[in-house]
Motif scaffolding. Structure first.
Motif, mmCIF file in Angstrom:
data_model
loop_
_atom_site.group_PDB
_atom_site.id
_atom_site.type_symbol
_atom_site.label_atom_id
_atom_site.label_comp_id
_atom_site.label_asym_id
_atom_site.label_seq_id
_atom_site.Cartn_x
_atom_site.Cartn_y
_atom_site.Cartn_z
ATOM 1 N N VAL A 1 -3.670 3.316 0.660
ATOM 2 C CA VAL A 1 -4.440 2.878 -0.515
ATOM 3 C C VAL A 1 -3.542 2.041 -1.429
ATOM 4 N N GLU B 1 5.170 4.261 2.210
ATOM 5 C CA GLU B 1 4.585 2.982 1.801
ATOM 6 C C GLU B 1 4.478 2.023 2.988
ATOM 7 N N MET C 1 -3.199 11.187 -6.850
ATOM 8 C CA MET C 1 -2.130 12.164 -7.108
ATOM 9 C C MET C 1 -2.406 12.953 -8.395
ATOM 10 N N SER D 1 -1.131 13.994 -0.693
ATOM 11 C CA SER D 1 0.275 13.737 -1.030
ATOM 12 C C SER D 1 0.678 12.316 -0.656
ATOM 13 N N ARG D 2 1.433 11.729 -1.516
ATOM 14 C CA ARG D 2 2.046 10.439 -1.239
ATOM 15 C C ARG D 2 3.233 10.698 -0.305
ATOM 16 N N ASP E 1 -4.734 3.342 -6.817
ATOM 17 C CA ASP E 1 -5.554 4.417 -6.246
ATOM 18 C C ASP E 1 -4.701 5.638 -5.893
ATOM 19 N N ALA E 2 -3.496 5.376 -5.401
ATOM 20 C CA ALA E 2 -2.596 6.491 -5.063
ATOM 21 C C ALA E 2 -2.280 7.311 -6.303
ATOM 22 N N ASP E 3 -1.988 6.604 -7.416
ATOM 23 C CA ASP E 3 -1.688 7.302 -8.674
ATOM 24 C C ASP E 3 -2.882 8.165 -9.094
ATOM 25 N N ASP F 1 0.830 -1.207 0.000
ATOM 26 C CA ASP F 1 0.000 0.000 0.000
ATOM 27 C C ASP F 1 0.860 1.251 0.000
ATOM 28 N N ILE F 2 0.269 2.326 -0.504
ATOM 29 C CA ILE F 2 0.908 3.633 -0.476
ATOM 30 C C ILE F 2 0.280 4.445 0.652
ATOM 31 N N MET G 1 -0.618 8.042 2.287
ATOM 32 C CA MET G 1 -0.879 9.403 1.817
ATOM 33 C C MET G 1 -1.406 10.258 2.965
ATOM 34 N N PRO H 1 -1.446 1.122 -4.851
ATOM 35 C CA PRO H 1 -0.653 1.995 -5.722
ATOM 36 C C PRO H 1 -1.493 2.612 -6.842
#
Lengths: 304, 304
Positions: free
Chosen positions: A252, A276, A261, A272-273, A256-258, A155-156, A158, A254
């Motif tokens: 979330v 991880e 962002m 913001s990311r 969803d993070a993208d 997960d990332i 944020m 990766p």
């Protein structure tokens, strides 16, 4: 357990409460009655004390506001929608009716803004400073509550908004991320979420522990708030340790993070990311030079 | 908003909480989650402060016990059954881990006795005395909640137990009338009910006001507690004004009153007829000589 002089304040609040379809009856009886129904209930409590969470001399409407705002932030962290609050207070003997009213006004104005019914309370004399303990009740949305325990390796991590420097003033006037949390919950799969109250470097351990995962925070990615003023400490240090940011930290996938962002769906509030989720149980920081160093659990120190 | 040293106490409570079918999850996240359902929710809060509600030096387990007991008494007043509590606390900086544990033990022992799940909390430093604010949630029984507002002219006023002298010690160790309230609710039509916290002579005005009725208290009928010791004031005066009785005051039809008086269903706890509900809005006392005198609203003065 009501003292007579303060009883007037409760009566005044009672008169000011509009009818509310979610509440069978509020102030005026030994307990309030909230209608039942299929939705589950989120409940949280926060106490703030003079000398500990705010300085003597802080405008009392801002103190009142903060006492509810910290609870709204906790509810936001679960992606919940607020319904009702109970307000327990210890009021210094020397307070005038006007001062008492200022405190309640700060609470009530924010309650109105977030559609919170004030359904109960308890006012008492305090022989020391002002003490406010607010209990907030709400419902999760249809997608359910988001806990601290669902983060997975890969997960990332944020955050909403920017971090650091809150004690310059934002800690009294911050906007709880209730709408933002619900919007994120609609848009993506929130695996885990919490609000940042004690500072990212301390709070992250709770997410790590509850999710039984390791964490890496990338210090290069931390969004530094404009309120951070240059002093002996680095801006990164402020963002990690100042506390009272009351922003959301969430995990979330990766993908969803993208998406978050690139679309920035909470504009003008950035998402913001910042790191991880990894296997294991350690919390680490990726330093400016790319090396990893272990993050030390450090207690939150109130700084007034 | 959790200070590190006290965080251990919350962790310890969390570990001690047994699984509970009414609670989706409790301590450990930003809020607790209680399952929804058809039953409505009764919610109440009470704050107790050192120097105001208890003397420094009072055994801390009894202080903890009382902080929950006053809430259970409020819930009993609605004929509710408790479900869950949230505990917010301001802990003096000088307290040892043992002292903190004593406070929580007092709360938890009573919680267990009354089947209350402790689902959340907030611990903070206090730069003055100990402050405890407990929020209690529960359900009304199938017959619904009993409010303060349903008394009618012609009703008989009754109380459970005996009144006066509580401050000699009973105010710390009283048994909240939760079971007794539910039993009465099953047996008769409770038109109105409240718990006696500030003393009958003060509390009665709330019942009178909410029910928009007058009240006559017959001083000859007041059940005087054995804890009342002879001093300059009459025993009746103690029963009316001492406060912190935490007994139930309720209004029923004359037929139900007769039935309760003859059957005494709460034995060994007596139920006593103490007066009647009349038209109008005045609260009066029927004196020993049969004459009526107007009862003066008087603020509650905490006396320990």
């Amino acid at each position: 357990m009501t003292d007579q002089p303060e009883f007037d304040a409760i009566e005044a609040i009672r008169r000011r409460q509009p009818p509310d379809g979610r509440v069978a009856f509020g102030i005026g009886d030994d307990t309030a009655l909230l209608w039942g129904g299929p939705a589950d209930w989120l409940v949280t409590v926060d106490m703030i004390l003079e000398h500990v969470h705010f300085r003597p001399g802080t405008p009392l409407d801002l103190v009142g506001r903060k006492s509810l705002a910290v609870n709204l932030s906790d509810l936001a962290a679960m992606a919940g929608r607020p319904v009702a609050a109970l307000v327990a207070m210890g009021i210094p003997s020397g307070y005038s009716a006007r001062q008492i009213d200022d405190v309640y006004r700060g609470i009530e104005d924010l309650a109105r803004e977030f559609h919170v019914a004030i359904v109960g309370g308890d006012t008492n004399r305090s022989h020391s400073g002002l003490v406010i303990s607010i209990t907030l009740l709400g419902h999760p949305t249809g997608k359910g509550a988001v806990t601290r325990s669902g983060a997975q390796p890969g997960d990332i991590l944020m955050v909403t908004g920017k971090l650091g420097g809150s004690l310059a003033g934002r800690h009294l006037s911050f906007q709880p991320r209730v709408e933002e949390a619900c919007r994120l919950h609609e848009l993506v799969g929130l695996h885990a979420m919490m609000d940042l109250s004690d500072g990212l470097a301390g709070d992250i351990f709770h997410l790590s522990k509850e999710s039984r995962c390791g964490i890496i925070i990338d210090v290069n990615l931390l969004p530094i708030h404009d309120d951070v003023v240059p002093d002996g400490r680095s801006t990164i240090n402020h963002a990690l340790h100042d506390g009272e940011d009351f922003e959301l930290l969430f995990a979330v996938s990766p993908a969803d993070a993208d998406r978050l962002m690139s679309t920035q769906p909470l504009k003008p509030i950035p998402v913001s990311r910042i790191g991880e989720v990894v296997a294991g149980s350690e919390a680490s920081m990726r330093q400016i030079d790319g090396s990893l160093s272990r993050l030390q659990p450090g207690g939150y120190v109130h700084r007034f």
